[in-house]
Write a protein that holds these residues in place. Structure first.
Motif, PDB file in Angstrom:
ATOM      1  N   ASP A 111      91.445  11.538 -12.110  1.00  0.00           N
ATOM      2  CA  ASP A 111      91.635  12.676 -13.003  1.00  0.00           C
ATOM      3  C   ASP A 111      91.879  13.982 -12.256  1.00  0.00           C
ATOM      4  O   ASP A 111      91.987  15.035 -12.893  1.00  0.00           O
ATOM      5  CB  ASP A 111      90.400  12.834 -13.904  1.00  0.00           C
ATOM      6  CG  ASP A 111      90.229  11.675 -14.861  1.00  0.00           C
ATOM      7  OD1 ASP A 111      91.023  11.585 -15.805  1.00  0.00           O
ATOM      8  OD2 ASP A 111      89.309  10.862 -14.651  1.00  0.00           O
ATOM      9  N   ALA A 113      89.739  15.646 -10.553  1.00  0.00           N
ATOM     10  CA  ALA A 113      88.625  16.437 -11.081  1.00  0.00           C
ATOM     11  C   ALA A 113      87.379  16.246 -10.218  1.00  0.00           C
ATOM     12  O   ALA A 113      87.323  15.369  -9.343  1.00  0.00           O
ATOM     13  CB  ALA A 113      88.332  16.030 -12.520  1.00  0.00           C
ATOM     14  N   ILE A 115      82.927  16.503 -10.723  1.00  0.00           N
ATOM     15  CA  ILE A 115      81.730  16.748 -11.528  1.00  0.00           C
ATOM     16  C   ILE A 115      80.641  17.248 -10.594  1.00  0.00           C
ATOM     17  O   ILE A 115      80.395  16.647  -9.547  1.00  0.00           O
ATOM     18  CB  ILE A 115      81.258  15.482 -12.260  1.00  0.00           C
ATOM     19  CG1 ILE A 115      82.250  15.104 -13.366  1.00  0.00           C
ATOM     20  CG2 ILE A 115      79.863  15.676 -12.854  1.00  0.00           C
ATOM     21  CD1 ILE A 115      81.915  13.816 -14.091  1.00  0.00           C
ATOM     22  N   GLY A 248      83.074  25.413 -15.479  1.00  0.00           N
ATOM     23  CA  GLY A 248      83.359  24.005 -15.765  1.00  0.00           C
ATOM     24  C   GLY A 248      82.885  23.618 -17.162  1.00  0.00           C
ATOM     25  O   GLY A 248      82.165  24.363 -17.826  1.00  0.00           O
ATOM     26  N   ARG A 252      83.695  15.269 -21.616  1.00  0.00           N
ATOM     27  CA  ARG A 252      84.226  14.122 -20.866  1.00  0.00           C
ATOM     28  C   ARG A 252      85.413  13.506 -21.603  1.00  0.00           C
ATOM     29  O   ARG A 252      85.808  12.380 -21.324  1.00  0.00           O
ATOM     30  CB  ARG A 252      83.136  13.060 -20.656  1.00  0.00           C
ATOM     31  CG  ARG A 252      81.924  13.533 -19.856  1.00  0.00           C
ATOM     32  CD  ARG A 252      82.282  13.792 -18.401  1.00  0.00           C
ATOM     33  NE  ARG A 252      81.090  14.101 -17.624  1.00  0.00           N
ATOM     34  CZ  ARG A 252      80.661  15.341 -17.385  1.00  0.00           C
ATOM     35  NH1 ARG A 252      81.330  16.375 -17.882  1.00  0.00           N
ATOM     36  NH2 ARG A 252      79.573  15.547 -16.670  1.00  0.00           N
ATOM     37  N   LEU A 255      89.418  11.418 -20.217  1.00  0.00           N
ATOM     38  CA  LEU A 255      89.438  11.112 -18.791  1.00  0.00           C
ATOM     39  C   LEU A 255      89.941   9.694 -18.532  1.00  0.00           C
ATOM     40  O   LEU A 255      89.764   8.785 -19.342  1.00  0.00           O
ATOM     41  CB  LEU A 255      88.038  11.277 -18.196  1.00  0.00           C
ATOM     42  CG  LEU A 255      87.426  12.678 -18.261  1.00  0.00           C
ATOM     43  CD1 LEU A 255      86.042  12.670 -17.621  1.00  0.00           C
ATOM     44  CD2 LEU A 255      88.325  13.705 -17.590  1.00  0.00           C
ATOM     45  N   LEU A 262      81.448   7.121 -15.262  1.00  0.00           N
ATOM     46  CA  LEU A 262      80.944   8.387 -15.773  1.00  0.00           C
ATOM     47  C   LEU A 262      79.465   8.304 -16.127  1.00  0.00           C
ATOM     48  O   LEU A 262      78.691   9.236 -15.871  1.00  0.00           O
ATOM     49  CB  LEU A 262      81.749   8.823 -17.003  1.00  0.00           C
ATOM     50  CG  LEU A 262      83.213   9.187 -16.745  1.00  0.00           C
ATOM     51  CD1 LEU A 262      83.945   9.433 -18.053  1.00  0.00           C
ATOM     52  CD2 LEU A 262      83.314  10.417 -15.845  1.00  0.00           C
ATOM     53  N   ARG A 269      78.900  19.648 -14.631  1.00  0.00           N
ATOM     54  CA  ARG A 269      80.093  20.353 -15.112  1.00  0.00           C
ATOM     55  C   ARG A 269      81.344  19.714 -14.516  1.00  0.00           C
ATOM     56  O   ARG A 269      81.414  19.455 -13.318  1.00  0.00           O
ATOM     57  CB  ARG A 269      80.039  21.831 -14.746  1.00  0.00           C
ATOM     58  CG  ARG A 269      79.000  22.594 -15.529  1.00  0.00           C
ATOM     59  CD  ARG A 269      79.132  24.098 -15.295  1.00  0.00           C
ATOM     60  NE  ARG A 269      78.120  24.808 -16.058  1.00  0.00           N
ATOM     61  CZ  ARG A 269      78.258  25.165 -17.326  1.00  0.00           C
ATOM     62  NH1 ARG A 269      79.383  24.859 -17.973  1.00  0.00           N
ATOM     63  NH2 ARG A 269      77.297  25.807 -17.959  1.00  0.00           N
ATOM     64  N   LEU A 270      82.337  19.524 -15.352  1.00  0.00           N
ATOM     65  CA  LEU A 270      83.610  18.945 -14.941  1.00  0.00           C
ATOM     66  C   LEU A 270      84.605  20.070 -14.671  1.00  0.00           C
ATOM     67  O   LEU A 270      84.780  20.974 -15.495  1.00  0.00           O
ATOM     68  CB  LEU A 270      84.137  18.034 -16.051  1.00  0.00           C
ATOM     69  CG  LEU A 270      85.538  17.443 -15.870  1.00  0.00           C
ATOM     70  CD1 LEU A 270      85.497  16.327 -14.827  1.00  0.00           C
ATOM     71  CD2 LEU A 270      86.062  16.906 -17.194  1.00  0.00           C
ATOM     72  N   SER A 271      85.254  20.016 -13.513  1.00  0.00           N
ATOM     73  CA  SER A 271      86.311  20.983 -13.185  1.00  0.00           C
ATOM     74  C   SER A 271      87.547  20.225 -12.741  1.00  0.00           C
ATOM     75  O   SER A 271      87.487  19.043 -12.408  1.00  0.00           O
ATOM     76  CB  SER A 271      85.842  21.929 -12.066  1.00  0.00           C
ATOM     77  OG  SER A 271      85.579  21.196 -10.879  1.00  0.00           O
ATOM     78  N   THR A 323      88.904  23.465  -7.446  1.00  0.00           N
ATOM     79  CA  THR A 323      89.161  22.029  -7.401  1.00  0.00           C
ATOM     80  C   THR A 323      90.594  21.740  -6.964  1.00  0.00           C
ATOM     81  O   THR A 323      90.833  20.805  -6.184  1.00  0.00           O
ATOM     82  CB  THR A 323      88.881  21.390  -8.772  1.00  0.00           C
ATOM     83  OG1 THR A 323      87.535  21.690  -9.156  1.00  0.00           O
ATOM     84  CG2 THR A 323      89.064  19.889  -8.727  1.00  0.00           C
TER      85      THR A 323
END
Length: 393
Positions: A111, A113, A115, A248, A252, A255, A262, A269-271, A323
């Motif tokens: 992704d 990304a 976390i 972030g 979810r 994805l 996951l 936090r997802l960035s 990121t």
């Protein structure tokens, strides 16, 4: 070189190990005579089209490094030498804190990304002051401030004020991070009452100072549009100078990483790329509601030059990378700057070509035109002259 050699080596380490290795290498380069000069020669781009004047500060380019990379301000000069127009250090808390147990940062390569649930690990106020006392060498430094995790919400204003007062002479602007702690309840921290309890003491202190330090507010992408509008109204009604959007997300959705992976990673936090659309959307909303007269720093999901241009087009005055920089490497800032220069020069080149055709193919018959700047460069008046109340409403 980065994608073929350096990136595989760094990605063979945990993300925190790679992060510490990069910071250590940069600090070593900074100790070598001419080290920062060499970094600038390799990575920095200078051009009038890149320059911006935002809240009265002249930026060489609009590309900054987001908070979270240099927690303690230990390598801001070396990071600026990699081509960044400004570096935001932190998040800094009054007292040192170790953060959450490891592992706490995870890559999601499918992704593009990351976390993280680091929990604002940093060495505290005194260590940051020691680092920021060093000569800045023209580097614009922002300071991202937050409360200690152990500080109750009702005592949060005291933490922010202590940081603001102590760091005031060492930073060029401040970002108040109300969506900072991965464990905090954003429903409580994003209310108008709570925000003003934090901001008002900062405004009061600033009024008594000889130097003006802009105050930005960093917000979460998980807020509803209604809450975003309410926070934008705080910007309109107080001496707050601008918005940093966004942090972030806890979402979810959409994805490619498997649900099993996951669930194994857990909270955080997802960035990265999954955040791009929402971050741009929020910047556009804040820009529209505020009438385009207040500074916005756009951050979140900026993975390419196209993403940066979209963020600037949405209304951001400046942008920050994190990121995207991790995945693309140190050449990303240079590539983005070149794209912005090309975008700025294109209209003038097209006009010149059109005039050449009209003049029978004789380019000398066309008067030379100055290249305009991309995005929102200064038009000759300062940011404080443009905004209502000249920064002190």
């Amino acid at each position: 070189m980065y994608r073929r050699v350096i990136k595989p080596v760094l990605f063979s380490l945990t993300i925190e190990q790679a992060h510490h290795a990069v910071l250590l290498l940069l600090r070593i380069i900074g100790l070598i005579p001419g080290g920062r000069w060499l970094l600038r020669k390799c990575y920095a781009v200078e051009h009038p089209a890149l320059e911006r004047e935002v809240f009265g500060i002249r930026f060489a380019n609009p590309i900054g490094l987001a908070a979270g990379f240099d927690h303690n301000g230990e390598a801001f000069r070396e990071l600026a030498a990699l081509g960044f127009g400004f570096v935001e250090v932190g998040t800094v808390t009054p007292r040192p804190q170790a953060g959450n147990p490891r592992p706490r940062v995870f890559r999601l390569p499918k992704d593009n990304a990351i976390i993280n649930r680091i929990g604002l690990a940093n060495r505290g106020l005194e260590t940051t002051i020691r680092h920021l006392r060093r000569p800045h060498d023209g580097v614009i430094v922002g300071c991202n401030i937050g409360k200690n995790t152990s500080t109750p919400a009702e005592n949060a204003p005291a933490d922010y004020l202590k940081l603001f007062r102590s760091l005031y002479q060492y930073a060029d602007y401040f970002t108040v991070n109300i969506s900072c702690d991965n464990a905090c309840r954003e429903g409580a921290t994003h209310t108008r009452e709570h925000i003003l309890q934090i901001l008002n003491p900062l405004f009061d202190f600033r009024r008594g100072q000889n130097q003006f330090r802009p105050i930005m507010l960093k917000i979460s992408p998980d807020m509803s549009d209604e809450v975003i509008d309410q926070i934008t109204d705080v910007l309109l009604e107080t001496p707050l100078d601008g918005i940093v959007a966004t942090n972030g997300t806890h979402s979810r959705g959409g994805l490619h990483t498997s649900r099993t992976t996951l669930e194994k990673i857990g909270s955080g936090r997802l960035s990265g790329a999954p955040l791009t659309h929402r971050a741009v959307e929020i910047v556009r909303r804040v820009h529209t509601r505020s009438g385009g007269t207040y500074p916005i720093i756009g951050v979140g999901g900026l993975m390419s030059a196209g993403d940066v241009r979209a963020m600037l087009d949405a209304g951001a005055d400046l942008v920050q990378l994190y990121t995207g920089y991790v995945y693309n490497g140190p050449g990303m800032v240079k590539a983005v700057c070149r794209e912005l220069i090309a975008a700025a020069e294109k209209p003038a080149a097209m006009r010149a070509a059109g005039e050449s055709v009209q003049n029978g193919g004789n380019p000398e018959a066309s008067a030379p035109e100055a290249v305009g700047t991309a995005g929102k460069a200064s038009d000759g008046e300062s940011e404080e002259e443009r905004r209502p109340g000249s920064g002190q409403k």
